[in-house]
Design a protein around this motif. Sequence first.
Motif, mmCIF file in Angstrom:
data_model
loop_
_atom_site.group_PDB
_atom_site.id
_atom_site.type_symbol
_atom_site.label_atom_id
_atom_site.label_comp_id
_atom_site.label_asym_id
_atom_site.label_seq_id
_atom_site.Cartn_x
_atom_site.Cartn_y
_atom_site.Cartn_z
ATOM 1 N N ASN A 40 0.862 -1.176 0.000
ATOM 2 C CA ASN A 40 0.000 0.000 0.000
ATOM 3 C C ASN A 40 0.900 1.228 0.000
ATOM 4 N N TYR A 41 0.493 2.266 -0.737
ATOM 5 C CA TYR A 41 1.326 3.455 -0.867
ATOM 6 C C TYR A 41 0.512 4.733 -0.689
ATOM 7 N N ALA A 42 1.160 5.737 -0.169
ATOM 8 C CA ALA A 42 0.575 7.067 -0.177
ATOM 9 C C ALA A 42 0.524 7.570 -1.617
ATOM 10 N N ASP A 43 -0.485 8.365 -1.921
ATOM 11 C CA ASP A 43 -0.637 8.855 -3.298
ATOM 12 C C ASP A 43 0.596 9.631 -3.753
ATOM 13 N N SER A 44 1.237 10.312 -2.822
ATOM 14 C CA SER A 44 2.366 11.166 -3.176
ATOM 15 C C SER A 44 3.593 10.389 -3.652
ATOM 16 N N LYS B 237 3.250 6.982 -5.044
ATOM 17 C CA LYS B 237 2.878 5.896 -5.957
ATOM 18 C C LYS B 237 3.597 6.039 -7.293
ATOM 19 N N THR C 171 -0.446 1.133 8.332
ATOM 20 C CA THR C 171 -0.706 2.253 7.440
ATOM 21 C C THR C 171 -1.033 3.545 8.171
#
Length: 123
Positions: free
Chosen positions: A59-63, A65, A105
Amino acid sequence: QVQLVESGGGLVQAGGSLRLSCAASGRPLNIYDMGWFRQAPGKEREFVAASSRSGGYTNYADSVKGRFTISRDNAKNTVYLQMNSLKPEDTAVYSCGADRNGAATTVGAVDYWGKGTLVTVSS
């Protein structure tokens, strides 16, 4: 409990790459979901990336990805964060966290923290 030690931070120019490592000791890493978090000067700590116990789910932060990749080697008790196309706004202290009961997360969910490693991205 598990002890976590980060390494691999440093100074890099914008557009460059770094690979962070988080080495665990005291307990086997595969009982924890693992996360990377960062804290920039004057800002709160924020989520960057997380990996499930097996590494099969990330899972990643949008910033970050498409630029950052989290991976883990449970045999080596180590989690990694490959950071590509770095930007000045990525400058922060990066810390890894172990979550025994969740998905690693959120800051509040982390049970154990490393001390962090500083990443500085120059423009």
